[in-house]
Design an enzyme around this catalytic site. Structure first.
Site, PDB file in Angstrom:
ATOM      1  N   LYS A 148      29.244  20.909  56.803  1.00  0.00           N
ATOM      2  CA  LYS A 148      29.033  21.625  58.073  1.00  0.00           C
ATOM      3  C   LYS A 148      30.200  21.441  59.037  1.00  0.00           C
ATOM      4  O   LYS A 148      30.993  20.515  58.906  1.00  0.00           O
ATOM      5  CB  LYS A 148      27.690  21.219  58.680  1.00  0.00           C
ATOM      6  CG  LYS A 148      26.554  21.896  57.911  1.00  0.00           C
ATOM      7  CD  LYS A 148      25.207  21.786  58.539  1.00  0.00           C
ATOM      8  CE  LYS A 148      24.218  22.613  57.705  1.00  0.00           C
ATOM      9  NZ  LYS A 148      22.832  22.292  57.975  1.00  0.00           N
TER      10      LYS A 148
ATOM     11  N   ARG B  86      20.498  17.499  51.246  1.00  0.00           N
ATOM     12  CA  ARG B  86      20.754  18.851  50.729  1.00  0.00           C
ATOM     13  C   ARG B  86      22.262  19.047  50.735  1.00  0.00           C
ATOM     14  O   ARG B  86      22.876  19.058  51.806  1.00  0.00           O
ATOM     15  CB  ARG B  86      20.046  19.871  51.638  1.00  0.00           C
ATOM     16  CG  ARG B  86      20.234  21.317  51.217  1.00  0.00           C
ATOM     17  CD  ARG B  86      19.521  22.243  52.193  1.00  0.00           C
ATOM     18  NE  ARG B  86      19.707  23.643  51.828  1.00  0.00           N
ATOM     19  CZ  ARG B  86      20.775  24.359  52.172  1.00  0.00           C
ATOM     20  NH1 ARG B  86      21.750  23.835  52.877  1.00  0.00           N
ATOM     21  NH2 ARG B  86      20.853  25.629  51.796  1.00  0.00           N
TER      22      ARG B  86
HETATM   23  N1  PMM Z   1      21.360  24.315  56.236  1.00  0.00           N
HETATM   24  C1  PMM Z   1      21.692  25.540  55.834  1.00  0.00           C
HETATM   25  C2  PMM Z   1      20.775  26.341  55.128  1.00  0.00           C
HETATM   26  N2  PMM Z   1      19.551  25.869  54.825  1.00  0.00           N
HETATM   27  N3  PMM Z   1      17.973  24.138  54.905  1.00  0.00           N
HETATM   28  C3  PMM Z   1      17.614  22.912  55.303  1.00  0.00           C
HETATM   29  N4  PMM Z   1      16.393  22.443  54.997  1.00  0.00           N
HETATM   30  N5  PMM Z   1      18.450  22.100  56.006  1.00  0.00           N
HETATM   31  C4  PMM Z   1      19.703  22.506  56.356  1.00  0.00           C
HETATM   32  O1  PMM Z   1      20.410  21.742  57.029  1.00  0.00           O
HETATM   33  C5  PMM Z   1      20.117  23.817  55.958  1.00  0.00           C
HETATM   34  C6  PMM Z   1      19.202  24.615  55.227  1.00  0.00           C
HETATM   35  C7  PMM Z   1      23.063  26.087  56.144  1.00  0.00           C
HETATM   36  O2  PMM Z   1      24.014  25.602  55.272  1.00  0.00           O
HETATM   37  P1  PMM Z   1      24.516  26.383  53.930  1.00  0.00           P
HETATM   38  O3  PMM Z   1      24.969  27.759  54.366  1.00  0.00           O
HETATM   39  O4  PMM Z   1      25.608  25.546  53.400  1.00  0.00           O
HETATM   40  O5  PMM Z   1      23.383  26.478  52.976  1.00  0.00           O
END
Ligand code: PMM
Length: 301
Positions: free
Chosen positions: A243, A282
C-alpha cells in the site's frame, strides 16, 4: 454383485485399476493453521489494480497465478473482480461475476480455500455456490442488508473491513478524533448489524481497512493500536500489502517506492501484525509473508 462394483482382485478381471491421482482433499476453514497467522494471497482479476498492474486479466492467467500462490503455501486465495482503488469506477455486476466465477471454481477444484472480495450480495451468493468459503467485503459502513441476509442464510465466513463511503468519496472522509477508537467503534457497529441479522460472531473477521478512508498516519496508528482490535474476541485480518503508505515510508530521491518494491516492508508488517495477535495477513507475495508469520510464531512460542 454388479461386476463394475466388485472389489479389486475379486471380480472376473483381477487387476485393479491404476490410481493415477489421489483426489485432493478440499481445504476447509476449520483446517487452517492455528499455530501461526494465516496468509491470504491476493488475486485481482481486474485490468486496473494499483499494485499488480492488472497482470491477471483472463481467467486462464488468473487461475495460473492463483495456483502458483496455492503451491507457494497460501492458506486462502482472495479472488477479486472489482478494483477498490480510490477513484476507480464500478464494475457492472455481470462483468464482476464473469471475471471471478471460473477462477473460484478452478481454484476450489484444485483444493484451495477461496475467499471472494466483493461488495455485492449477488456476487457473494454465486461465489459461495462456486465453492468459496469466505466473503471479503470492503463496504465497511455501507454493508448492505442483502449481504447480511446471504451471510446468515449460508453461514459463510465474512471479513468485515472498516471503510467509509465508496471509492470516489472515501478520500474526503479520512477525518477522525482518535482513529483507533473511531474505526473500532464503527466496525463494531457494523458487527452489531451482522449479529442482529443472524450472523454468528465466530464467522466475522475484523479488518481495520488500511488505506480505506485513511491516510498514512492513520494506518500507522491503527497498526500500533491493533491490540484494541484483537481484544474484541474476533479474528483480525490486516491488509497492508504494497500500500501507498509503505511506498511513502520507503521514499528515496523524493520518489515513493513503486508497489513491486514494497514486499520486504510488507513482510515486516506481517511479522509485527502476527506478533500483535492478528489471525491473518492479506498479501501479494505469499512466500515472504509466510516466512514472516512463521518467524512471528516461533519468536512467540
Ligand atoms: N485492501 C484492498 C482490497 N481488499 N480487503 C481487505 N479485507 N483488507 C484490505 O486491506 C483490502 C481488501 C486494496 O488492495 P489491493 O488492490 O492490493 O487488493
Amino acid at each position: 454383485m454388479d461386476s463394475l462394483a466388485a472389489a479389486p482382485g475379486t471380480g472376473p478381471n483381477t487387476s485393479p485399476l491404476p490410481v493415477l491421482r489421489k483426489p485432493r482433499a478440499r481445504a476447509t476453514f476449520e483446517g487452517l493453521p492455528s499455530d501461526r497467522a494465516v496468509v491470504m494471497g491476493i488475486l485481482n482479476v481486474t485490468p486496473d489494480s494499483f499494485s499488480d498492474g492488472g497482470a491477471h486479466v483472463t481467467a486462464d492467467t488468473a487461475i495460473a497465478a492463483g495456483l502458483r500462490m496455492f503451491y507457494s503455501g497460501a492458506d486462502i486465495i482472495d479472488v477479486g473482480g472489482e478494483s477498490t482503488r480510490p477513484g476507480s469506477d464500478e464494475v457492472p455486476e455481470d462483468e464482476e461475476q464473469r471475471r471471478i466465477l471460473p477462477v473460484v471454481e478452478a481454484l476450489v477444484k484444485a483444493g484451495a480455500l477461496v475467499s471472494v472480495d466483493t461488495r455485492r450480495a449477488s456476487t457473494a451468493e454465486k461465489a459461495l455456490d462456486a465453492g468459496a468459503t469466505v466473503i471479503n467485503d470492503v463496504s465497511g459502513n455501507l454493508l448492505s442488508d442483502e449481504m447480511i441476509r446471504v451471510l446468515a442464510e449460508r453461514g459463510a465466513y465474512y471479513v468485515l473491513m472498516h471503510n467509509r463511503g465508496d471509492s470516489k468519496t472515501m478520500g474526503s472522509l479520512a477525518e477522525y478524533g482518535d482513529v483507533v477508537e473511531d474505526v473500532l467503534a464503527e466496525t463494531l457497529a457494523v458487527r452489531d448489524r451482522l449479529r442482529a441479522g443472524g450472523v454468528a460472531d465466530e464467522k466475522v473477521i475484523l479488518d481495520p481497512g488500511l488505506g480505506f478512508a485513511k491516510d498514512g498516519e492513520h494506518n500507522w496508528a491503527l497498526l500500533r493500536g491493533l491490540g484494541r482490535f484483537t481484544a474484541q474476541g474476533h479474528r483480525v485480518l490486516v491488509g497492508a500489502s504494497r500500500k501507498r503508505f509503505l511506498g511513502e515510508l520507503l521514499t528515496s530521491g523524493g520518489k515513493a517506492a513503486p508497489p513491486q518494491q514494497r514486499d520486504a516492508a510488507t513482510a515486516a508488517i506481517s511479522a509485527l501484525a502476527a506478533a500483535a495477535g492478528a489471525w491473518g495477513v492479506r498479501v501479494h507475495d505469499v512466500a515472504s509473508n509466510l516466512d514472516a508469520v512463521k518467524v512471528a510464531a516461533r519468536a512467540k512460542a
